[in-house]
Design an enzyme around this catalytic site. Structure first.
Site, PDB file in Angstrom:
ATOM      1  N   ASP A 178       2.249  -4.404   5.576  1.00 44.80           N
ATOM      2  CA  ASP A 178       0.518  -4.585   5.809  1.00 44.80           C
ATOM      3  C   ASP A 178       0.476  -6.041   5.757  1.00 44.80           C
ATOM      4  OD1 ASP A 178       0.778  -1.742   3.850  1.00 44.80           O
ATOM      5  OD2 ASP A 178      -0.697  -2.328   4.470  1.00 44.80           O
TER       6      ASP A 178
ATOM      7  N   ARG B  92     -10.428  -3.117   1.773  1.00 43.79           N
ATOM      8  CA  ARG B  92      -9.451  -2.935   1.273  1.00 43.79           C
ATOM      9  C   ARG B  92      -9.025  -4.299   1.370  1.00 43.79           C
ATOM     10  NH1 ARG B  92      -5.210   2.201   2.546  1.00 43.79           N
ATOM     11  NH2 ARG B  92      -4.649   1.039   0.422  1.00 43.79           N
TER      12      ARG B  92
ATOM     13  N   ARG C  32      -6.408   5.298   7.084  1.00 40.79           N
ATOM     14  CA  ARG C  32      -5.529   4.177   6.454  1.00 40.79           C
ATOM     15  C   ARG C  32      -4.455   3.569   6.986  1.00 40.79           C
ATOM     16  NH1 ARG C  32      -0.918   6.470   7.032  1.00 40.79           N
ATOM     17  NH2 ARG C  32      -0.356   5.398   6.505  1.00 40.79           N
ATOM     18  N   GLY C  33      -3.600   2.653   6.840  1.00 39.17           N
ATOM     19  CA  GLY C  33      -2.776   2.113   7.773  1.00 39.17           C
ATOM     20  C   GLY C  33      -2.844   0.997   8.113  1.00 39.17           C
ATOM     21  N   ALA C  34      -2.185  -0.096   8.047  1.00 40.85           N
ATOM     22  CA  ALA C  34      -2.574  -1.566   8.269  1.00 40.85           C
ATOM     23  C   ALA C  34      -3.013  -1.717  10.356  1.00 40.85           C
ATOM     24  CB  ALA C  34      -1.610  -2.263   8.126  1.00 40.85           C
TER      25      ALA C  34
ATOM     26  N   ASN D   2       4.093  -3.856   1.997  1.00 41.71           N
ATOM     27  CA  ASN D   2       4.341  -2.889   2.277  1.00 41.71           C
ATOM     28  C   ASN D   2       3.488  -1.888   0.774  1.00 41.71           C
ATOM     29  OD1 ASN D   2       4.154  -0.993   4.868  1.00 41.71           O
ATOM     30  ND2 ASN D   2       6.582  -0.118   3.845  1.00 41.71           N
TER      31      ASN D   2
HETATM   32  O1  MRU Z   1      -1.749   3.034   1.323  1.00 39.39           O
HETATM   33  P1  MRU Z   1      -1.827   2.929   3.139  1.00 39.39           P
HETATM   34  O2  MRU Z   1      -1.835   4.534   3.247  1.00 39.39           O
HETATM   35  O3  MRU Z   1      -3.090   2.591   4.136  1.00 39.39           O
HETATM   36  O4  MRU Z   1      -1.055   2.335   3.091  1.00 39.39           O
HETATM   37  C1  MRU Z   1      -0.292   2.528   4.102  1.00 39.39           C
HETATM   38  C2  MRU Z   1       1.206   1.615   4.856  1.00 39.39           C
HETATM   39  O5  MRU Z   1       1.914   0.818   3.464  1.00 39.39           O
HETATM   40  C3  MRU Z   1       1.618   1.275   5.328  1.00 39.39           C
HETATM   41  O6  MRU Z   1       3.541   0.947   5.189  1.00 39.39           O
HETATM   42  C4  MRU Z   1       1.776   0.267   6.565  1.00 39.39           C
HETATM   43  O7  MRU Z   1       0.481   0.361   6.418  1.00 39.39           O
HETATM   44  C5  MRU Z   1       1.794  -0.160   7.783  1.00 39.39           C
HETATM   45  S1  MRU Z   1       1.380   1.506   8.552  1.00 39.39           S
HETATM   46  C6  MRU Z   1       1.904   0.731   9.852  1.00 39.39           C
END
Ligand code: MRU
Length: 352
Positions: A243, A100, A57-59, A253
């Site tokens: 995101d 996603r 996870r994480g963009a 985000n």
């Molecule tokens: O649901 P997630 O854990 O994928 O959400 C992640 C976030 O909201 C992060 O802040 C975003 O992706 C930036 S990660 C460098």
């Protein structure tokens, strides 16, 4: 050809994604911090499932995972039929794209892989793997640049608060907002605070684990303690990732980011978004047009109420949109956008 897993440095030792001959190795983030377990995925369907179930996870990390997923799809489809693989792979790319909805890096990476697919003659794997390595390596390089740029803004600050997990676990490595925190730590500055980030606990399970792996001290707070922390004067900056950033600077985000920005403005605390330009969606005019993912209510409901027959339901949006007017600056690898709005963002776009 380079491989990102080689570029591990001091204070940045965790890697969420690694390529091996067998496929894509992913650190299962659902199990952290108590279990550190990698699983290898050898097909695109598995990678898509790993993204939707939040093993990864994480963009930026899901964009990189999708790029490797496209390599695996090409390997499989070319083996099945070298004449028709380019048509057949479309179903795999669609599956990856549906994993996603909010983080634009996913679609950005798949568009980039699609344009590489068009160029391929013969066995696609060497060419596409090189493209996926580039996406991975460029992300780490961008994070290091942003880390130092963002940390330069923190000079003189005594404390910074970060939200969600935006570190090596959420990216190719180093991190976006957490990259700024890493660079600031190296400068010898600032006390680091991290929110729990309910309901999935990216802060309490991932951010503080990742920092602990690298020997970087941090203080965890409940999400609901953030405004009070600001009132005490312990933090002068909030640093978050993104995101999807719209063309006017509105930023999607992790849920709770908007509330932090509102509280920051009230307390005179500066608010920084840190994201590579692959997170900017120039085709999305404003935050109103960003699709916000809602996940299963059982991620939020106490299991007592999750039992069937209960009259209690839960609303579980996992992102929110912070209006550009509440953001002091957006730090990208191409420079800092101060007081972001449509005009300031366009200056960044024109510098491409
Ligand atoms: O649901 P997630 O854990 O994928 O959400 C992640 C976030 O909201 C992060 O802040 C975003 O992706 C930036 S990660 C460098």
């Amino acid at each position: 050809m380079s491989s990102s897993s080689a570029s591990i440095t001091f204070n940045d030792t965790v890697r969420a994604l690694q390529w091996s001959e067998r496929g894509l190795r992913l650190l299962d983030q659902r199990k952290l911090p108590s279990v550190v377990e990698y699983e290898t995925f050898d097909n695109a369907k598995g990678v898509a499932e790993a993204i939707s179930s939040m093993r990864v996870r994480g963009a930026p990390a899901i964009g990189i995972a999708a790029a490797y997923g496209a390599v695996l799809a090409a390997r499989q489809r070319y083996r099945e039929n070298p004449d028709t693989w380019k048509e057949a792979i479309e179903a795999d790319l669609a599956k990856l794209a549906s994993s996603r909805p909010t983080a634009v890096n996913l679609f950005w990476a798949l568009d980039r892989m699609r344009s590489e697919i068009e160029k391929v003659n013969g066995d696609p794997e060497p060419h596409l793997l090189k493209a996926a390595f580039s996406i991975h390596d460029e992300d780490i390089a961008a994070n290091r640049v942003m880390g130092d740029l963002g940390a330069s803004l923190l000079v003189g600050a005594s404390g910074v608060l970060t939200h969600c997990n935006t570190g090596s676990l959420a990216t190719g490595g180093y991190g976006t907002a957490l990259g700024v925190v890493r660079s600031a730590y190296r400068q010898g500055v600032v006390k680091i605070f991290a929110t729990e980030t309910r309901p999935w606990l990216q802060g309490a399970r991932l951010t503080v684990w990742e920092l602990a792996q690298d020997g970087i001290p941090a203080t965890l707070i409940a999400d609901s303690a953030a405004a009070y922390l600001m009132k005490t004067g312990a933090v002068q900056w909030i640093a978050v990732g993104a995101d999807r950033i719209a063309a006017n600077g509105d930023t999607a985000n992790k849920i709770g980011t908007y509330a932090l920005a509102v509280a920051a403005r009230h307390h005179g605390v500066k608010f920084m978004v840190v994201a590579p330009t692959s997170t900017i969606d120039w085709r999305t005019e404003t935050g109103e047009d960003i699709k916000v993912e809602e996940r299963d209510q059982n991620e939020l409901l106490n299991e007592y109420f999750a039992r069937s027959g209960s009259v209690i339901t839960a609303w579980n949006p996992v992102f929110d949109v912070t209006p550009a007017a509440l953001i002091d600056c957006i730090v990208t690898e191409r420079g800092i956008v101060r007081n972001p709005d449509r005009h300031a963002m366009k200056v960044l776009a024109d510098a491409r």
